[in-house]
Design an enzyme around this catalytic site. Structure first.
Site, PDB file in Angstrom:
ATOM      1  N   HIS A  14     126.689   2.062  92.859  1.00  0.00           N
ATOM      2  CA  HIS A  14     125.948   3.152  93.497  1.00  0.00           C
ATOM      3  C   HIS A  14     124.477   3.005  93.124  1.00  0.00           C
ATOM      4  O   HIS A  14     124.134   2.784  91.969  1.00  0.00           O
ATOM      5  CB  HIS A  14     126.498   4.495  93.011  1.00  0.00           C
ATOM      6  CG  HIS A  14     125.648   5.649  93.411  1.00  0.00           C
ATOM      7  ND1 HIS A  14     125.186   5.815  94.698  1.00  0.00           N
ATOM      8  CD2 HIS A  14     125.142   6.689  92.693  1.00  0.00           C
ATOM      9  CE1 HIS A  14     124.444   6.905  94.756  1.00  0.00           C
ATOM     10  NE2 HIS A  14     124.395   7.454  93.553  1.00  0.00           N
ATOM     11  N   CYS A  16     128.260  11.182  95.334  1.00  0.00           N
ATOM     12  CA  CYS A  16     127.895   9.768  95.459  1.00  0.00           C
ATOM     13  C   CYS A  16     129.103   8.837  95.371  1.00  0.00           C
ATOM     14  O   CYS A  16     129.002   7.656  95.682  1.00  0.00           O
ATOM     15  CB  CYS A  16     126.858   9.398  94.400  1.00  0.00           C
ATOM     16  SG  CYS A  16     125.421  10.470  94.463  1.00  0.00           S
ATOM     17  N   ASN A  20     118.277   6.948  96.335  1.00  0.00           N
ATOM     18  CA  ASN A  20     119.685   7.333  96.215  1.00  0.00           C
ATOM     19  C   ASN A  20     120.116   8.039  97.503  1.00  0.00           C
ATOM     20  O   ASN A  20     119.635   9.129  97.808  1.00  0.00           O
ATOM     21  CB  ASN A  20     119.832   8.264  95.005  1.00  0.00           C
ATOM     22  CG  ASN A  20     121.261   8.716  94.768  1.00  0.00           C
ATOM     23  OD1 ASN A  20     122.122   8.553  95.625  1.00  0.00           O
ATOM     24  ND2 ASN A  20     121.506   9.293  93.608  1.00  0.00           N
TER      25      ASN A  20
HETATM   26  N1  COA Z   1     106.883  12.211  87.567  1.00  0.00           N
HETATM   27  C1  COA Z   1     106.254  12.303  86.384  1.00  0.00           C
HETATM   28  N2  COA Z   1     106.818  12.839  85.293  1.00  0.00           N
HETATM   29  C2  COA Z   1     108.075  13.292  85.418  1.00  0.00           C
HETATM   30  C3  COA Z   1     108.792  13.222  86.628  1.00  0.00           C
HETATM   31  C4  COA Z   1     108.149  12.662  87.740  1.00  0.00           C
HETATM   32  N3  COA Z   1     108.736  12.531  88.939  1.00  0.00           N
HETATM   33  N4  COA Z   1     110.029  13.735  86.450  1.00  0.00           N
HETATM   34  C5  COA Z   1     110.092  14.127  85.173  1.00  0.00           C
HETATM   35  N5  COA Z   1     108.917  13.866  84.550  1.00  0.00           N
HETATM   36  C6  COA Z   1     108.529  14.108  83.176  1.00  0.00           C
HETATM   37  C7  COA Z   1     109.310  15.241  82.537  1.00  0.00           C
HETATM   38  O1  COA Z   1     108.757  16.483  82.851  1.00  0.00           O
HETATM   39  C8  COA Z   1     109.191  14.902  81.089  1.00  0.00           C
HETATM   40  O2  COA Z   1     107.930  15.339  80.626  1.00  0.00           O
HETATM   41  P1  COA Z   1     107.750  15.905  79.129  1.00  0.00           P
HETATM   42  O3  COA Z   1     108.129  14.772  78.234  1.00  0.00           O
HETATM   43  O4  COA Z   1     106.314  16.274  79.095  1.00  0.00           O
HETATM   44  O5  COA Z   1     108.693  17.066  79.040  1.00  0.00           O
HETATM   45  C9  COA Z   1     109.176  13.364  81.062  1.00  0.00           C
HETATM   46  O6  COA Z   1     108.834  12.962  82.406  1.00  0.00           O
HETATM   47  C10 COA Z   1     110.514  12.750  80.683  1.00  0.00           C
HETATM   48  O7  COA Z   1     111.528  13.442  81.435  1.00  0.00           O
HETATM   49  P2  COA Z   1     112.988  12.926  81.496  1.00  0.00           P
HETATM   50  O8  COA Z   1     113.799  13.831  82.360  1.00  0.00           O
HETATM   51  O9  COA Z   1     113.478  12.670  80.090  1.00  0.00           O
HETATM   52  O10 COA Z   1     112.753  11.532  82.238  1.00  0.00           O
HETATM   53  P3  COA Z   1     113.755  10.366  82.434  1.00  0.00           P
HETATM   54  O11 COA Z   1     113.246   9.120  81.853  1.00  0.00           O
HETATM   55  O12 COA Z   1     115.160  10.776  82.083  1.00  0.00           O
HETATM   56  O13 COA Z   1     113.701  10.170  84.026  1.00  0.00           O
HETATM   57  C11 COA Z   1     115.059  10.690  85.901  1.00  0.00           C
HETATM   58  C12 COA Z   1     114.079  11.227  84.883  1.00  0.00           C
HETATM   59  C13 COA Z   1     115.468  11.831  86.814  1.00  0.00           C
HETATM   60  C14 COA Z   1     114.384   9.608  86.708  1.00  0.00           C
HETATM   61  C15 COA Z   1     116.277  10.103  85.154  1.00  0.00           C
HETATM   62  O14 COA Z   1     116.755  11.027  84.208  1.00  0.00           O
HETATM   63  C16 COA Z   1     117.421   9.757  86.062  1.00  0.00           C
HETATM   64  O15 COA Z   1     117.300   8.909  86.916  1.00  0.00           O
HETATM   65  N6  COA Z   1     118.577  10.367  85.820  1.00  0.00           N
HETATM   66  C17 COA Z   1     119.768  10.072  86.557  1.00  0.00           C
HETATM   67  C18 COA Z   1     119.679  10.709  87.884  1.00  0.00           C
HETATM   68  C19 COA Z   1     120.771  10.253  88.774  1.00  0.00           C
HETATM   69  O16 COA Z   1     121.107   9.108  88.811  1.00  0.00           O
HETATM   70  N7  COA Z   1     121.297  11.185  89.530  1.00  0.00           N
HETATM   71  C20 COA Z   1     122.239  10.935  90.532  1.00  0.00           C
HETATM   72  C21 COA Z   1     123.552  10.590  89.980  1.00  0.00           C
HETATM   73  S1  COA Z   1     124.584  10.170  91.290  1.00  0.00           S
END
Ligand code: COA
Length: 332
Positions: free
Chosen positions: A255, A114, A285
């Site tokens: 980004h 990215c 993204n």
């Molecule tokens: N829909 C519903 N629930 C979801 C889900 C989805 N699409 N994705 C994950 N969950 C659930 C998980 O399974 C977890 O459930 P649990 O508590 O029962 O185990 C819960 O939601 C929390 O998961 P978590 O991973 O802690 O969520 P989060 O708030 O961190 O959100 C992302 C997940 C991926 C949206 C977030 O971590 C994120 O955006 N990270 C950065 C990603 C990024 O920017 N990547 C590119 C970098 S260039």
């Protein structure tokens, strides 16, 4: 001394839109969850026969037309992508040069995830300032849908397809010049965001033969925290080095990965809402295409004027990061 100036911007998003509602049928998620955790409402998805190079060409054609520079004068193309048309070779940049009918140009791809567009910008700047090139086309293009696992709700909700391009050219006028670019990386965090299979690291692994071998895998929660920390530090450093106050930034173009990441960074830097460019809601993204697509949105809405200062700030797999202080300098 020659300086490098950003002359023009262009972008392309495929016509097909994938909504949160549609994703909710594919995996166990909901529109409400996706909006609350990411700010994303929809993303664009390329057609089956639409390649990364095709999207790059569409964006490049717009940037070239807007640049006022004769196409014959383009002497280099740098394409940033993690979803090239072909694994290993030929590079997507050479395919783009052929489709644009640009002959004898230096053309190569770079892989910085990215952060790709900021890395490409730094390469263009260095080539121009050294006197080796005069007019460089940089492209960030991604068909991330080709490397996304649509059974993994942790990643498939985030990514979309698209392309952005810019023309960077030599100038003697320092007031037009890209002020500074900082780039960095830390491979210690390589496993946060990766396509673990399919490369030479898994050449003898049966997984490498599977269709899913190039799918992205991500540790979302850890990536989130490192992203906020790194993006904020990036900006603080480049502003301090150049003795620029954040109030002097007209457009902060981060980004576009997650609205919560962008808001956390904007708050930490005390940026006003009107300074922060947001497109994540409609594109998701798009990796290396995200920043040029966002700049293009500002341009097409009529809000990017000559001389206005942009601060670009990127973060991605690798890990890689980069920031850039860039005035918009169209040819007069
Ligand atoms: N829909 C519903 N629930 C979801 C889900 C989805 N699409 N994705 C994950 N969950 C659930 C998980 O399974 C977890 O459930 P649990 O508590 O029962 O185990 C819960 O939601 C929390 O998961 P978590 O991973 O802690 O969520 P989060 O708030 O961190 O959100 C992302 C997940 C991926 C949206 C977030 O971590 C994120 O955006 N990270 C950065 C990603 C990024 O920017 N990547 C590119 C970098 S260039």
């Amino acid at each position: 001394m020659m300086y490098a100036a950003l002359r023009s911007i262009g972008a392309y998003a495929p016509s097909k839109i994938l909504t949160n509602e549609e994703l909710s049928v594919m995996v166990d998620t909901s529109d409400e969850w996706i909006i609350k955790r990411t700010g994303i409402k929809e993303r664009h998805i390329a057609a089956k026969d639409e390649f990364t190079s095709d999207m790059g060409v569409s964006a490049a054609n717009i940037a070239l037309d807007r640049s006022g520079i004769n196409r014959d004068e383009i002497d280099m193309i740098v394409c940033a992508t993690i979803s090239p048309d072909y694994f290993c070779m030929p590079s997507t940049a050479t395919i783009i040069s052929h489709k644009l009918d640009l002959k004898n140009v230096t053309a190569f791809d770079i892989s910085a995830a990215c952060t790709g567009f900021v890395y490409a910008l730094s390469i263009a700047k260095a080539f121009i300032e050294s006197g080796m090139k005069k007019n460089v086309l940089i492209v960030g293009a991604e068909k991330l849908s080709a490397i996304t696992d649509y059974t993994d709700r942790g990643t498939c909700i985030l990514f979309g397809d698209g392309a952005g391009a810019a023309v960077i050219s030599a100038t003697k006028d320092k007031s037009e010049a890209i002020i500074d670019i900082h780039t960095g990386s830390d491979g210690e965090y390589a496993d946060l965001l990766m396509t673990p299979n399919g490369g030479s690291g898994s050449a003898h692994d049966s997984l490498a033969q599977e269709a899913s071998s190039c799918f992205m895998q991500m540790k979302g929660n850890e990536t989130f925290k490192v992203a906020v920390r790194t993006l904020t530090k990036d900006v603080e450093e480049i502003l301090e080095t150049n003795n620029i106050d954040s109030s002097e930034i007209k457009h902060f173009v981060p980004h576009q990965a997650n609205l919560r990441i962008i808001k956390a960074v904007g708050d930490a830097l005390k940026l006003k809402d009107e300074q922060v460019v947001l497109t994540v809601e409609k594109y998701g993204n798009t990796s290396s295409a995200s920043i040029p697509m966002a700049i293009n949105d500002v341009y097409e809405s009529g809000n990017l004027k000559a001389g206005e200062l942009m601060l670009l700030d990127a973060f991605g797999g690798g890990l890689t990061w980069g920031s850039a202080l860039v005035p918009f300098s169209p040819l007069k």
